[in-house]
Design a protein around this motif. Structure first.
Motif, mmCIF file in Angstrom:
data_model
loop_
_atom_site.group_PDB
_atom_site.id
_atom_site.type_symbol
_atom_site.label_atom_id
_atom_site.label_comp_id
_atom_site.label_asym_id
_atom_site.label_seq_id
_atom_site.Cartn_x
_atom_site.Cartn_y
_atom_site.Cartn_z
ATOM 1 N N TYR A 189 45.165 46.430 33.948
ATOM 2 C CA TYR A 189 45.922 45.258 35.047
ATOM 3 C C TYR A 189 45.369 43.714 34.352
ATOM 4 O O TYR A 189 44.166 43.640 34.237
ATOM 5 C CB TYR A 189 45.470 45.669 36.168
ATOM 6 N N ASP A 202 48.869 41.973 37.209
ATOM 7 C CA ASP A 202 48.111 42.150 38.253
ATOM 8 C C ASP A 202 48.318 40.479 39.057
ATOM 9 O O ASP A 202 47.878 39.563 38.645
ATOM 10 C CB ASP A 202 46.473 42.149 38.123
ATOM 11 N N LYS A 232 50.053 46.339 32.967
ATOM 12 C CA LYS A 232 50.719 46.031 34.032
ATOM 13 C C LYS A 232 50.213 44.753 34.333
ATOM 14 O O LYS A 232 48.804 44.438 34.523
ATOM 15 C CB LYS A 232 50.390 47.057 35.212
ATOM 16 N N TYR A 239 45.524 52.559 32.600
ATOM 17 C CA TYR A 239 46.451 51.542 33.065
ATOM 18 C C TYR A 239 45.739 50.300 33.131
ATOM 19 O O TYR A 239 44.688 49.969 33.852
ATOM 20 C CB TYR A 239 46.995 51.600 34.707
#
Length: 128
Positions: free
Chosen positions: A52, A95, A93, A50
């Motif tokens: 960010y 942030d 993703k 993942y």
């Protein structure tokens, strides 16, 4: 404990590779804002990473779309630079911690100026 430090090391290596790619390697016109990798979390089985990202300036949605369309290229480059048997699937993703930090800083400054909660609410809604 050994696997935890291993996943942390792998996450840091992936972060370095992707950060370098964002500076010089990806030529997608949708990625026209300043994008930085704030953190990478790798699952314990190394199947997912993942990533960010923080997007400053520009359109957040188009930048994220551009990154997601380049994910196979990014994964291939990570595979070349980080020697693993299986390269993790990369998931981007957004942030918002920097944006939230700036918001909190604004609130703290207003409280230090002696403003009440109602005055702060009114000012924050007027800015939007």
């Amino acid at each position: 404990m050994a696997s935890y430090s291993r996943t942390k090391r792998i996450a840091e290596e992936i972060k370095k590779v992707i950060s370098t790619m964002l500076i010089s390697g990806i030529k997608d016109p949708r990625i026209n804002s300043m994008v930085s990798v704030t953190d990478v979390e790798v699952t314990s089985d190394l199947s997912y990473a993942y990533v960010y990202i923080s997007i400053l300036g520009g359109d957040e949605e188009s930048t994220l779309t551009g990154l997601r369309s380049a994910v196979n290229y990014i994964r291939r480059e990570v595979s070349r630079n980080v020697k693993l048997r299986h390269t993790p699937q990369i998931i981007f993703k957004v942030d918002d911690s920097i944006k939230n930090g700036m918001y909190m800083d604004t609130l703290i400054k207003k409280v230090n100026e002696g403003k009440t909660a109602n005055e702060i609410d009114e000012e924050m809604f007027d800015e939007e």
